[in-house]
Design a protein around this motif. Structure first.
Motif, PDB file in Angstrom:
ATOM      1  N   SER A  19      31.084  15.470  82.490  1.00 28.62           N
ATOM      2  CA  SER A  19      30.586  14.422  83.135  1.00 28.62           C
ATOM      3  C   SER A  19      31.293  13.108  83.240  1.00 28.62           C
ATOM      4  O   SER A  19      31.580  12.561  82.105  1.00 28.62           O
ATOM      5  N   LEU A  21      30.395  10.427  83.952  1.00 27.12           N
ATOM      6  CA  LEU A  21      29.485   9.266  84.017  1.00 27.12           C
ATOM      7  C   LEU A  21      28.356   9.613  83.073  1.00 27.12           C
ATOM      8  O   LEU A  21      27.762  10.745  82.741  1.00 27.12           O
ATOM      9  N   TRP A  23      24.636   7.754  80.937  1.00 24.49           N
ATOM     10  CA  TRP A  23      23.792   6.564  80.868  1.00 24.49           C
ATOM     11  C   TRP A  23      23.320   6.446  79.380  1.00 24.49           C
ATOM     12  O   TRP A  23      23.213   7.180  78.754  1.00 24.49           O
ATOM     13  N   ALA A  32      24.725   2.946  83.774  1.00 24.85           N
ATOM     14  CA  ALA A  32      25.660   4.141  83.870  1.00 24.85           C
ATOM     15  C   ALA A  32      27.033   3.755  83.508  1.00 24.85           C
ATOM     16  O   ALA A  32      27.531   2.577  84.086  1.00 24.85           O
ATOM     17  N   LEU A  33      27.762   4.468  82.698  1.00 21.56           N
ATOM     18  CA  LEU A  33      29.137   4.117  82.229  1.00 21.56           C
ATOM     19  C   LEU A  33      30.013   5.275  82.423  1.00 21.56           C
ATOM     20  O   LEU A  33      29.941   6.521  81.804  1.00 21.56           O
ATOM     21  N   TRP A  34      31.119   4.829  82.720  1.00 22.29           N
ATOM     22  CA  TRP A  34      32.459   5.781  82.672  1.00 22.29           C
ATOM     23  C   TRP A  34      33.017   5.845  81.427  1.00 22.29           C
ATOM     24  O   TRP A  34      32.840   4.920  80.573  1.00 22.29           O
ATOM     25  N   HIS A  35      33.393   6.937  81.015  1.00 27.18           N
ATOM     26  CA  HIS A  35      33.877   7.396  79.367  1.00 27.18           C
ATOM     27  C   HIS A  35      34.932   8.191  79.512  1.00 27.18           C
ATOM     28  O   HIS A  35      35.145   9.104  80.523  1.00 27.18           O
ATOM     29  N   GLN A  52      33.382  -2.580  83.224  1.00 30.83           N
ATOM     30  CA  GLN A  52      31.727  -2.211  83.257  1.00 30.83           C
ATOM     31  C   GLN A  52      31.178  -3.009  82.341  1.00 30.83           C
ATOM     32  O   GLN A  52      31.718  -3.274  81.088  1.00 30.83           O
ATOM     33  N   LYS A  71      27.528  17.031  86.511  1.00 33.12           N
ATOM     34  CA  LYS A  71      28.605  16.564  87.418  1.00 33.12           C
ATOM     35  C   LYS A  71      28.218  17.080  88.709  1.00 33.12           C
ATOM     36  O   LYS A  71      28.661  16.339  89.959  1.00 33.12           O
TER      37      LYS A  71
END
Length: 171
Positions: A19, A21, A23, A32-35, A52, A71
């Motif tokens: 994924s 993204l 939460w 919601a964060l990208w990582h 972010q 995803k």
């Protein structure tokens, strides 16, 4: 570790890796964060100009709730409790995490100085999985959107749908 614990750990790792993204909820509302998944944990960068905003409460030693979405469908797959660690700029662990993050950072305005800007102005946070749950909640978990500076300046013209459909028909 029991077989169930191993399967749960594997689900958390695979779902979070795939994924783009997650939460994350610290002491305030979820964001919601990208990582990136790096060495057994989700690593995030944020709280600096052009990055972010991280949720409140992501401080060293705290815990956070992480929800991972599918995803392809976007639905909730698994939720897990994370131990929070804030990585010290230019430490060995920070350098390794930032190398992974830099490869996934899209549209950075200053790609050459990105890591130095992150060291000066941002926080790199490591979320290490603890307990997890695949149980779906009984309630919807719907929440109002967080305030943002992103707005639409005006409504779309009434003729716009007709113009778009007319162009599509000519091709």
């Amino acid at each position: 570790m029991t077989a169930d614990a191993l399967l749960s750990r594997a689900l958390v790792e695979e779902a979070t890796k795939k994924s783009g993204l997650v939460w994350v909820r610290g002491s305030g509302p979820s964001r919601a964060l990208w990582h990136v998944w790096h060495e057994g944990a989700a690593v995030l960068v944020g709280d600096g100009p052009g990055e972010q905003p991280l949720p409140g409460g992501l401080d060293a030693g705290a815990t956070a709730e992480v929800t991972v979405r599918s995803k392809d469908k976007g639905g909730r797959l698994v939720a897990w409790t994370a131990g929070v660690a804030v990585l010290e700029p230019h430490s060995e662990e920070w350098e390794a995490a930032v190398a992974e993050l830099k490869g996934k950072r899209l549209n950075a305005p200053d790609a050459e100085q990105l890591t130095e800007r992150w060291a000066r102005e941002c926080r790199v946070v490591r979320l290490t999985p603890g307990a997890s749950s695949t149980d779906l909640p009984d309630t919807s978990l719907a929440a109002p959107p967080l305030p943002t500076g992103a707005t639409t300046r005006r409504t779309a013209p009434a003729a716009l749908p007709r113009l778009l459909l007319k162009r599509r028909g000519r091709r």
